[in-house]
Design a protein around this motif. Structure first.
Motif, PDB file in Angstrom:
ATOM      1  N   PHE A   1       0.832  -1.209   0.000  1.00  0.00           N
ATOM      2  CA  PHE A   1       0.000   0.000   0.000  1.00  0.00           C
ATOM      3  C   PHE A   1       0.864   1.255   0.000  1.00  0.00           C
ATOM      4  CE2 PHE A   1      -3.157  -3.014   1.880  1.00  0.00           C
ATOM      5  CZ  PHE A   1      -3.935  -3.046   0.764  1.00  0.00           C
TER       6      PHE A   1
ATOM      7  N   PHE B   1       3.693   1.441  -1.549  1.00  0.00           N
ATOM      8  CA  PHE B   1       4.113   1.534  -2.965  1.00  0.00           C
ATOM      9  C   PHE B   1       3.042   2.217  -3.798  1.00  0.00           C
ATOM     10  CE2 PHE B   1       3.678  -0.687  -7.075  1.00  0.00           C
ATOM     11  CZ  PHE B   1       4.824  -0.235  -7.695  1.00  0.00           C
ATOM     12  N   ILE B   2       1.747   1.839  -3.560  1.00  0.00           N
ATOM     13  CA  ILE B   2       0.667   2.457  -4.341  1.00  0.00           C
ATOM     14  C   ILE B   2       0.611   3.959  -4.076  1.00  0.00           C
ATOM     15  CG2 ILE B   2      -1.831   2.528  -4.651  1.00  0.00           C
ATOM     16  CD1 ILE B   2      -1.873  -0.428  -4.065  1.00  0.00           C
TER      17      ILE B   2
ATOM     18  N   ILE C   1       3.797   5.707  -5.660  1.00  0.00           N
ATOM     19  CA  ILE C   1       3.826   5.764  -7.130  1.00  0.00           C
ATOM     20  C   ILE C   1       2.730   6.712  -7.633  1.00  0.00           C
ATOM     21  CG2 ILE C   1       2.323   3.826  -7.694  1.00  0.00           C
ATOM     22  CD1 ILE C   1       4.282   2.908  -9.693  1.00  0.00           C
TER      23      ILE C   1
ATOM     24  N   THR D   1       3.564  10.042  -9.883  1.00  0.00           N
ATOM     25  CA  THR D   1       2.928  10.296 -11.169  1.00  0.00           C
ATOM     26  C   THR D   1       2.174  11.615 -11.159  1.00  0.00           C
ATOM     27  OG1 THR D   1       2.606   7.930 -11.208  1.00  0.00           O
ATOM     28  CG2 THR D   1       1.590   9.162 -12.946  1.00  0.00           C
TER      29      THR D   1
ATOM     30  N   ILE E   1      -4.501  13.090 -16.297  1.00  0.00           N
ATOM     31  CA  ILE E   1      -3.691  12.022 -15.705  1.00  0.00           C
ATOM     32  C   ILE E   1      -3.295  12.404 -14.288  1.00  0.00           C
ATOM     33  CG2 ILE E   1      -1.511  10.799 -15.970  1.00  0.00           C
ATOM     34  CD1 ILE E   1      -1.890  10.845 -18.895  1.00  0.00           C
TER      35      ILE E   1
ATOM     36  N   LEU F   1      -5.244  14.053 -12.226  1.00  0.00           N
ATOM     37  CA  LEU F   1      -6.409  13.768 -11.376  1.00  0.00           C
ATOM     38  C   LEU F   1      -6.547  12.276 -11.095  1.00  0.00           C
ATOM     39  CD1 LEU F   1      -9.176  16.126 -12.703  1.00  0.00           C
ATOM     40  CD2 LEU F   1      -8.089  16.151 -10.505  1.00  0.00           C
ATOM     41  N   ILE F   2      -6.339  11.426 -12.143  1.00  0.00           N
ATOM     42  CA  ILE F   2      -6.466   9.979 -11.953  1.00  0.00           C
ATOM     43  C   ILE F   2      -5.415   9.473 -10.969  1.00  0.00           C
ATOM     44  CG2 ILE F   2      -6.224   7.797 -13.160  1.00  0.00           C
ATOM     45  CD1 ILE F   2      -7.482   9.142 -15.586  1.00  0.00           C
TER      46      ILE F   2
ATOM     47  N   SER G   1      -6.314  10.276  -7.399  1.00  0.00           N
ATOM     48  CA  SER G   1      -7.279   9.323  -6.860  1.00  0.00           C
ATOM     49  C   SER G   1      -6.580   8.040  -6.408  1.00  0.00           C
ATOM     50  CB  SER G   1      -8.325   9.040  -7.927  1.00  0.00           C
ATOM     51  OG  SER G   1      -9.020   7.894  -7.633  1.00  0.00           O
ATOM     52  N   MET G   2      -5.575   7.609  -7.187  1.00  0.00           N
ATOM     53  CA  MET G   2      -4.830   6.404  -6.826  1.00  0.00           C
ATOM     54  C   MET G   2      -4.039   6.616  -5.544  1.00  0.00           C
ATOM     55  SD  MET G   2      -2.493   4.331  -9.431  1.00  0.00           S
ATOM     56  CE  MET G   2      -0.926   5.083  -9.254  1.00  0.00           C
TER      57      MET G   2
ATOM     58  N   GLY H   1      -6.338   6.368  -2.598  1.00  0.00           N
ATOM     59  CA  GLY H   1      -6.675   4.974  -2.353  1.00  0.00           C
ATOM     60  C   GLY H   1      -5.580   4.220  -1.626  1.00  0.00           C
ATOM     61  N   GLY H   2      -4.329   4.577  -1.873  1.00  0.00           N
ATOM     62  CA  GLY H   2      -3.249   3.906  -1.165  1.00  0.00           C
ATOM     63  C   GLY H   2      -3.143   4.302   0.290  1.00  0.00           C
TER      64      GLY H   2
ATOM     65  N   PHE I   1      -5.781   4.953   2.321  1.00  0.00           N
ATOM     66  CA  PHE I   1      -6.913   4.455   3.105  1.00  0.00           C
ATOM     67  C   PHE I   1      -6.633   3.284   4.034  1.00  0.00           C
ATOM     68  CE2 PHE I   1      -9.889   7.100   1.105  1.00  0.00           C
ATOM     69  CZ  PHE I   1     -10.908   7.114   2.011  1.00  0.00           C
TER      70      PHE I   1
ATOM     71  N   ALA J   1     -12.913  13.528  -0.513  1.00  0.00           N
ATOM     72  CA  ALA J   1     -11.939  13.527  -1.609  1.00  0.00           C
ATOM     73  C   ALA J   1     -12.585  13.537  -2.992  1.00  0.00           C
ATOM     74  CB  ALA J   1     -10.987  12.337  -1.456  1.00  0.00           C
TER      75      ALA J   1
END
Lengths: 161, 76, 86
Positions: B9, B11-12, B15, B19, B28, B30-31, B34-35, B38-39, B41, B60
């Protein structure tokens, strides 16, 4: 009592068949529900996929469907048994209404999956196996290859119509 | 929490942050943001702060939607 | 923690890492969104497996619906303005 990995590998096809059947029955591959789903379908078709499978993948991305219902209902059964699953179905319905969706597919999927998962817990499966199985099942549709998955879904849709 | 999960998590989240920082296209960014969220949480839930996690999960995406409303593309 | 729960959690975490790598490697923004959906499935499953408590259901549903709404908004704005059905 089966070993743990084998139970997850059996739970994954059960979840796959469950949510694909409910999604195709509620005519998700027919058209994009919102404009974002249509845009994703057009982009997948431009990359070498089929249009109706792309519509279904776009609909799964942009509103909680039977796939989300199956995942969250098995989460609810893991935490609190049958009432947890039905509570998750209620929350999925509210989430569907937030996303401008009628919410039939998600709610039906959650209610059906609650009873299916509870039935499998009676014969030796754990409910947490179905959470991992559902994650594997969504990986095979959305995560491996968009063009192959959309062609497979378009074939299933041709059988339905 | 198991050390494998901490590594994955983390790492997520890292990264996603890299990015977000180094990519040039706004969508990209914004996406990836979001990632990154999520990491983060699982670390909040691991400590037992379920109310903080629920509030963050609602706040969020709504802030992202406001960003999109303010600076969207022009009408076609 | 039980063994079955730990194995399911490891499967979810490994799939989340795979999805994150695919999100970063994909070039077009609209093609990133299905991989992001896999990531949010995996994370909202592992949220509940980390702490199996009834209130965790609310957190998992809130995270999943929020992530879905965000993807919906990004896709429909990228497709050219917010139209009347999206």
């Amino acid at each position: 009592m089966l070993p743990d990995f084998l139970r997850i590998l059996i739970a994954a096809p059960v979840c796959w068949i469950l949510y694909i059947t409910i999604d195709v029955y509620f005519k998700l591959p027919e058209q994009g529900g919102v404009s974002g789903a249509t845009a994703i379908a057009k982009d997948i078709e431009r990359g070498g996929g089929a249009l109706h499978g792309g519509y279904m993948m776009g609909n799964i991305v942009s509103s909680p469907d039977a796939s989300a219902g199956t995942l969250l209902a098995s989460c609810g059964v893991t935490a609190a048994g049958i009432p947890g699953g039905l509570f998750a179905a209620l929350l999925v319905y509210i989430g569907n209404r937030i996303c401008y969706d009628p919410g039939y597919a998600g709610t039906t999927g959650a209610v059906v999956a609650t009873f299916v998962v509870f039935g499998f817990t009676q014969i030796g499966f754990a409910a947490s196996d179905f959470v991992a199985g559902m994650v594997i099942a969504i990986l095979t549709i959305q995560g491996l290859s968009h063009s192959h998955a959309s062609r497979l879904l378009a074939t299933l849709w041709r059988w339905r119509s | 929490m198991d050390s494998l999960l901490v590594v994955i998590f983390g790492f997520i989240a890292v990264i996603g942050a890299l990015t977000t920082a180094f990519n040039r296209e706004p969508y990209i960014k914004l996406i990836s943001m979001s990632m990154m969220i999520g990491g983060i949480f699982p670390f909040i839930v691991d400590r037992g702060f379920l109310d903080v996690a629920a509030a963050t999960a609602v706040i969020a995406p709504i802030s992202t939607i406001f960003i999109l409303l303010i600076c969207r593309k022009g009408e076609p | 923690m039980e063994v079955a729960l730990l194995i399911a959690l490891s499967v979810c975490a490994i799939i989340a890492a795979y999805a994150a790598v695919r999100v970063v490697l994909e070039k077009r923004p609209l093609r990133k969104l299905p991989y992001l959906n896999v990531l949010s499935f995996a994370i909202s499953g592992s949220l509940l497996l980390i702490l199996p408590h009834p209130l965790s259901i609310v957190v998992a549903v809130a995270y999943f619906v929020g992530s879905t709404l965000e993807s919906n908004a990004i896709a429909s704005t990228y497709a050219g303005g917010i139209q009347k059905d999206g």
